[in-house]
Design an enzyme around this catalytic site. Structure first.
Site, PDB file in Angstrom:
ATOM      1  N   SER A 567       0.832  -1.203   0.000  1.00 31.87           N
ATOM      2  CA  SER A 567       0.000   0.000   0.000  1.00 31.87           C
ATOM      3  C   SER A 567       0.869   1.255   0.000  1.00 31.87           C
ATOM      4  O   SER A 567       1.962   1.291   0.578  1.00 31.87           O
ATOM      5  CB  SER A 567      -0.957   0.043   1.184  1.00 31.87           C
ATOM      6  N   TYR A 580      -2.290   1.864  10.579  1.00 36.60           N
ATOM      7  CA  TYR A 580      -2.184   1.255   9.251  1.00 36.60           C
ATOM      8  C   TYR A 580      -0.853   1.619   8.600  1.00 36.60           C
ATOM      9  O   TYR A 580      -0.115   0.748   8.113  1.00 36.60           O
ATOM     10  CB  TYR A 580      -3.356   1.753   8.399  1.00 36.60           C
TER      11      TYR A 580
END
Length: 682
Positions: A567, A580
Site C-alpha cells: 500500500s 495502518y
C-alpha cells in the site's frame, strides 16, 4: 457389484429430454452411460464407451439410421445427450469390410458421417459398435476383467468362467480391432458378449437394462473369482521406523522432478497428488515392487495417462532429508534415462517419426508413504493417481490368483505413441503458469479474490486462504481454486494451512501475501489493542505466511516468488491512519529483508503499492465521505491521480502477476495508483 438401475430416475430423465426435443432412445443411452461411468471399477477417465442404434432426422428433414456413440472428450459419468454424436450407421459399419484404413482416415471418415458437423469426434471404437448385432452396446475396462486377462493363462481363465462369451485376443484399438471382430462375427453364430484380452469387455442387447445388467453380472462373477485369491500377495520389505510427513516429503519429490526437466535454468515444475490406502501401502511396501510394478499397465490406454509404468522411490526416513533428496534425484535421472532408451528403441522399430514425450514419471510409488500422481495441472495429477490406484488394484488381485502379465513394451509403446495422441499433443499449449502453485491470502474478497482469478486464468493451481469461511467457500465455488480457512494472524494456524496446501498440491511456488485492513486513529489517541491488531495483521501475518512458504520453496530447490500487498501508506502516510501506515512501513522493510536473505535460493521478494481501490477496505460509503470532504464527486475522488483514471482491482491483480513472473526483479516496489507524486518510490 450391484445394478444401480433406478426406473424413476430414468423416467425423470426421459421426461426432461422429451421437453428439450431429445428422443427416448438417446435419453436411455445417456442414463445407462452414466451408470457405467460413475463406477470407477468399470470406467476410469476415458476407459470405455457406449452406443445406441436408432433413427434421427437431420437439419433437412431426412431420417437416417444412426449410431449414437460416446464422443471423444466426454466423461461417461456426467455425459449429456450432446456427448453421444449421431453417425450414419450403414456406411460406418461398412468400414469394417475394408482391407486397410489409417487412424487419420478413420477419424476423417467418421466425421464425414456425422449428422451434425459440429458434434465431437465419435469414439475410435465406433465401427466396432456399429457392427455388433444389438441396439445397445456397453464397453468397459473393468478392473476385475483385466486382472483375469492379464495372466499367462488368461484366455483359459475367461473360458472357464464365461463359457458362453466370445474371446478376442489383443488387437490394436480402432480399425484393426473392428476388422478382427467382424471376422469373428462372420464365423461365429450367436455372439452375446466379448471379452478382449488385456483390454476389457463388451456386452450388448436390444434391451438397455439387460445390456447394462449383463455387464454388472459378468464383472461381479469375475470379482468373485478374484475374491478367492490371496488379498495380500506381496512379501513386505523392512522399512525405516518413521517416514517423513507428506508436507515435508512432497516438496523434495517435486523439486527432484522439476530439476530433471529444467529448461534454460527455469524449472519445469509439476503438480503432485498423494494417495494412500491399505491396499496401496501393501503394494508400495512390497519387497519385490521393483518387479511387479514395472511389468506394464493394466490396460494399454493407461499408458497415455501414466506411461508404461511408474517410478519407484527409495524408502524415505533413513538419514537426513537432504541425503534422501540426493537419492531421489538419482532415481528420477535413472527413470528418465530408461524412458529415453525405451523411446529410442521403439521409435526406431516404427520408423523413427514419433516425437519423444517428456521422460518424467506420472506415478511415483513411495515405500512407507503411498503413491503420488504427477501432472502439469492438479486435474492431471489426480487422474494419474486414480489410474495408478486402479493399477495397484488390478496387479494385486491378479497376483492373488496367479501372475500379473501385462502386454509387452511394443504394444504399450504403440498406444502411448499412437498417432492420434501425438496429434493432440502437437495442438496442446500450456498457459504461462501451468505446473505452478500459488497461495493467495485474503482471497475471499476484494484484491485477493481478483488476484486468485488472474492466476487461475494464467493456468496456476491456486490455494485460497481467508478467515471468512463462508465467503471463502463462495469464492472457491465461483472462480475455482482450493479454499483453506485460516486466521493468518495465528502462527500455528498458518503452519497448519501451509502444510495442508502442500499435501494438496505437493508444494508452493508463488505467495501473494495480500490480507490486510486499514486500522485508523491518531497514534497519541488510538487504543493499544487496535495498534497491536494492525501490526498483527499488516506485518506479523505476512511474516508467518512468508516464512512458512519459503521453507517449502527451499525444500523444492526451484526458487519462488513472494509478492506483498504493501500500500502507498508505507511511503505516503495519511493523517488519522497511524496504525495502518506504520504497520505497512514495517511490511515494506520485511519485503526487502526477504529479498536479501533468500535471493541466493532463487526466491524473489517484491511489493505492490496500490491506492484508492474499491474493496472491502475502501467501500463506496467511505469514498462518498472522502469525496464530500473535498467537495468533489466520488468519481472525481477515485480519479484523483496524474492520469485521471480510476484504478481497478484487476489492475492491482495484474501487478501481482507481473511481479510473480519477474524472475530477475527482487526488492522492488511497483506502484499501481495512477500516479501519486507523494507515494513515488524515487
Amino acid at each position: 457389484m450391484r445394478s444401480q438401475w433406478n426406473q424413476s430416475e430414468l423416467d425423470s430423465l426421459i421426461a426432461t429430454c422429451a421437453d428439450n426435443g431429445i428422443s427416448e432412445d438417446l435419453a436411455i443411452r445417456t442414463y445407462t452411460t452414466r451408470l457405467l461411468g460413475q463406477d470407477p471399477e468399470l470406467v476410469l477417465h476415458g476407459g470405455g464407451n457406449t452406443s445406441v442404434k436408432t433413427r434421427m432426422t437431420d437439419a433437412t428433414g431426412i431420417t437416417h439410421d444412426v449410431l449414437c456413440v460416446k464422443g471423444s472428450g466426454w466423461d461417461m459419468g456426467t455425459i449429456e445427450p450432446a456427448g453421444l454424436p449421431a453417425v450414419e450407421l450403414q456406411p460406418l459399419a461398412a468400414l469394417a469390410r475394408l482391407e486397410s484404413l489409417s487412424d487419420h482416415d478413420l477419424v476423417a471418415a467418421q466425421r464425414r458421417m456425422l449428422l451434425d458437423p459440429m458434434a465431437p469426434n465419435p469414439s475410435i471404437e465406433a465401427v466396432l459398435h456399429a457392427i455388433l448385432p444389438c441396439k445397445h452396446v456397453d464397453h468397459t475396462h473393468a478392473n476385475a476383467i483385466v486382472s483375469l486377462t492379464n495372466q499367462p493363462d488368461g484366455e483359459d481363465r475367461i473360458r472357464d468362467l464365461f463359457p458362453e462369451t466370445t474371446i478376442v485376443p489383443y488387437v490394436f484399438p480402432g480399425f484393426l480391432l473392428a476388422k478382427a471382430c467382424q471376422d469373428i462375427l462372420d464365423s461365429v453364430a450367436g455372439v452375446s458378449s466379448l471379452v478382449l484380452l488385456n483390454h476389457g469387455i463388451f456386452t450388448f442387447n436390444d434391451d438397455p437394462r439387460q445390456s447394462y445388467e449383463d455387464m454388472i453380472a459378468m464383472c461381479t462373477k469375475a470379482k468373485a473369482c478374484l475374491d478367492g485369491g490371496n488379498p495380500r500377495p506381496f512379501a513386505a520389505r523392512t522399512l525405516p521406523d518413521i517416514s517423513p510427513p507428506i508436507a515435508d516429503f512432497a516438496p523434495v519429490l517435486r523439486g527432484a522432478l522439476a530439476r530433471e526437466t529444467a529448461i534454460e535454468g527455469r524449472p519445469d515444475r509439476w503438480i503432485l497428488h498423494h494417495r494412500t490406502s491399505d491396499e496401496i501401502r501393501h503394494f508400495v511396501d512390497g519387497r519385490e515392487i521393483g518387479d511387479y510394478a514395472t511389468r506394464g499397465n493394466a490396460t494399454p490406454d493407461h499408458s497415455i495417462r501414466i506411461k508404461r509404468f511408474g517410478m519407484i522411490s527409495p524408502p524415505p526416513g533413513a538419514g537426513t532429508l537432504a541425503a534422501y533428496a540426493d537419492s531421489l534425484k538419482r532415481a528420477v535421472r535413472d527413470y528418465a534415462d530408461a524412458y529415453c532408451a525405451y523411446f529410442d528403441r521403439n521409435n526406431a522399430r516404427v520408423g523413427g517419426d514419433r516425437t519423444c514425450l517428456d521422460p518424467i514419471p506420472r506415478v511415483v510409488y513411495v515405500p512407507g508413504v503411498g503413491l503420488f500422481g504427477v501432472g502439469r495441472t492438479g486435474k492431471e495429477a489426480r487422474v494419474a493417481a486414480d489410474v495408478a490406484e486402479a493399477t495397484v488394484n488390478v496387479i494385486t488381485r491378479a497376483e492373488g490368483i496367479g501372475t500379473f502379465e501385462a502386454l509387452g513394451e511394443e504394444e504399450l509403446f504403440d498406444i502411448e505413441y499412437w498417432s492420434l495422441e501425438q496429434a493432440k499433443i502437437a495442438k496442446s499449449a500450456e498457459k504461462p503458469l501451468h505446473r505452478q502453485v500459488v497461495l493467495v491470502t485474503g482471497a475471499a474478497s476484494g484484491l485477493g479474490r481478483e488476484a486468485a482469478r488472474v492466476f487461475l486464468d494464467d493456468g496456476a493451481e491456486v490455494a485460497l486462504l481467508d478467515v471468512n469461511t463462508a465467503a471463502l467457500e463462495e469464492t472457491a465455488a465461483a472462480i475455482g481454486g482450493a479454499g483453506f480457512a485460516c486466521d493468518v494472524t495465528d502462527e500455528a494456524a498458518v503452519e497448519r494451512a501451509i502444510r495442508a496446501v502442500v499435501e494438496r498440491f505437493g508444494g508452493i511456488d508463488i505467495l501473494i501475501s495480500n490480507a490486510g485492513a486499514a486500522h485508523q486513529g491518531r497514534l497519541i489517541d488510538v487504543d493499544e489493542e487496535v495498534f497491536r491488531a494492525s501490526h498483527e495483521l499488516n506485518f506479523w501475518s505476512h511474516h508467518y505466511v512468508a516464512r512458512a512458504c519459503v521453507a517449502v520453496m527451499e525444500k523444492q530447490g526451484t526458487g519462488g516468488a513472494l509478492v506483498f500487498n504493501v500500500s502507498k501508506q508505507a511511503l505516503n502516510p495519511g493523517a488519522g491512519l497511524g496504525p495502518y501506515g506504520t504497520s505497512k512501513a514495517a511490511l515494506l522493510a520485511l519485503v526487502k529483508q526477504y529479498a536479501i536473505e533468500h535471493g541466493a535460493a532463487g526466491i524473489t521478494s517484491n511489493a505492490v503499492n496500490a491506492d484508492r481501490i474499491r474493496t472491502n477496505l475502501l467501500t463506496d460509503d467511505f469514498v462518498r465521505e472522502r469525496a464530500a470532504a473535498r467537495g468533489i464527486s466520488p468519481e472525481e475522488y477515485m480519479r484523483g491521480n496524474l492520469v485521471r483514471r480510476e484504478v481497478l482491482a484487476r489492475d492491482v491483480a495484474e501487478a501481482f502477476l507481473h511481479l510473480a513472473k519477474a524472475r530477475k526483479t527482487s526488492g522492488a516496489v511497483l506502484t499501481v495508483d495512477g500516479g501519486n507524486v507523494a507515494a513515488m518510490v524515487r
